[in-house]
Design a protein around this motif. Structure first.
Motif, mmCIF file in Angstrom:
data_model
loop_
_atom_site.group_PDB
_atom_site.id
_atom_site.type_symbol
_atom_site.label_atom_id
_atom_site.label_comp_id
_atom_site.label_asym_id
_atom_site.label_seq_id
_atom_site.Cartn_x
_atom_site.Cartn_y
_atom_site.Cartn_z
ATOM 1 N N LEU A 68 0.844 -1.208 0.000
ATOM 2 C CA LEU A 68 0.000 0.000 0.000
ATOM 3 C C LEU A 68 0.874 1.250 0.000
ATOM 4 O O LEU A 68 1.872 1.321 0.735
ATOM 5 C CB LEU A 68 -0.905 -0.017 1.242
ATOM 6 C CG LEU A 68 -1.760 -1.282 1.398
ATOM 7 C CD1 LEU A 68 -2.431 -1.315 2.768
ATOM 8 C CD2 LEU A 68 -2.801 -1.375 0.284
ATOM 9 N N ASN A 69 0.514 2.222 -0.794
ATOM 10 C CA ASN A 69 1.278 3.469 -0.817
ATOM 11 C C ASN A 69 1.012 4.293 0.443
ATOM 12 O O ASN A 69 -0.033 4.124 1.094
ATOM 13 C CB ASN A 69 0.889 4.301 -2.037
ATOM 14 C CG ASN A 69 1.770 5.527 -2.192
ATOM 15 O OD1 ASN A 69 2.976 5.455 -1.940
ATOM 16 N ND2 ASN A 69 1.206 6.640 -2.596
ATOM 17 N N ASP A 70 1.984 5.125 0.790
ATOM 18 C CA ASP A 70 1.775 6.145 1.822
ATOM 19 C C ASP A 70 2.643 7.330 1.421
ATOM 20 O O ASP A 70 3.417 7.243 0.472
ATOM 21 C CB ASP A 70 2.162 5.599 3.218
ATOM 22 C CG ASP A 70 3.643 5.339 3.345
ATOM 23 O OD1 ASP A 70 4.413 6.311 3.382
ATOM 24 O OD2 ASP A 70 4.053 4.156 3.375
ATOM 25 N N HIS A 104 3.265 3.453 -5.657
ATOM 26 C CA HIS A 104 3.387 4.914 -5.514
ATOM 27 C C HIS A 104 2.408 5.633 -6.444
ATOM 28 O O HIS A 104 1.763 6.613 -6.059
ATOM 29 C CB HIS A 104 4.830 5.310 -5.832
ATOM 30 C CG HIS A 104 5.102 6.773 -5.764
ATOM 31 N ND1 HIS A 104 5.138 7.472 -4.581
ATOM 32 C CD2 HIS A 104 5.362 7.679 -6.760
ATOM 33 C CE1 HIS A 104 5.404 8.757 -4.839
ATOM 34 N NE2 HIS A 104 5.548 8.899 -6.151
HETATM 35 N N1 TYC Z 1 4.966 7.462 -1.722
HETATM 36 C C1 TYC Z 1 6.246 7.310 -1.050
HETATM 37 C C2 TYC Z 1 7.070 8.570 -1.244
HETATM 38 O O1 TYC Z 1 6.785 9.383 -2.098
HETATM 39 C C3 TYC Z 1 7.027 6.086 -1.557
HETATM 40 C C4 TYC Z 1 6.242 4.818 -1.378
HETATM 41 C C5 TYC Z 1 6.016 3.997 -2.477
HETATM 42 C C6 TYC Z 1 5.755 4.464 -0.134
HETATM 43 C C7 TYC Z 1 5.282 2.810 -2.340
HETATM 44 C C8 TYC Z 1 5.018 3.291 0.024
HETATM 45 O O2 TYC Z 1 4.086 1.340 -0.955
HETATM 46 C C9 TYC Z 1 4.790 2.471 -1.086
HETATM 47 N N2 TYC Z 1 8.134 8.713 -0.453
#
Ligand code: TYC
Length: 102
Positions: free
Chosen positions: A28-30, A61
């Motif tokens: 999951l993205n965050d 992402h």
């Molecule tokens: N979105 C985060 C960032 O810009 C990177 C990221 C990618 C985090 C995938 C979690 O599952 C993920 N730093």
């Protein structure tokens, strides 16, 4: 009945093997976990190479989530927990979930 009848395919019992249900591990993205750290976790927990890990991370992402791989239930759950825990230890909200396939 001749021997040939006994050997007809429809008379030979076929053991029916149930395949275990497979579970997807979803990344999951965050907004906080560093990209490079996500790549490190994917390589460590899922044994991907750098290129595969980078593509999976970028898909999550950009799209919000990405299926990493499928496993039997116990293995999927333990890998999701292990990856989530690696992020938690560094203070990141990195999260993996599991869901049954199909
Ligand atoms: N979105 C985060 C960032 O810009 C990177 C990221 C990618 C985090 C995938 C979690 O599952 C993920 N730093």
């Amino acid at each position: 009945m001749s021997d040939i009848d006994v050997l007809k395919p429809e008379t030979i019992a076929k053991p029916k093997i149930e395949q275990p249900r497979l579970y997807k591990v979803v990344l999951l993205n965050d907004d906080y976990t560093p990209r490079e750290f996500v790549v490190q976790v994917l390589k460590a927990v899922f044994r991907t190479n750098e290129d595969q890990a980078y593509r999976i991370m970028m898909t999550a992402h950009q799209k919000g989530a990405c299926v990493v791989a499928t496993f039997t239930r116990d293995i999927a759950e333990s890998k999701a927990t292990e990856g989530t825990e690696m992020g938690r230890q560094k203070g990141y909200p990195l999260a993996f979930s599991t869901e049954p396939e199909e």
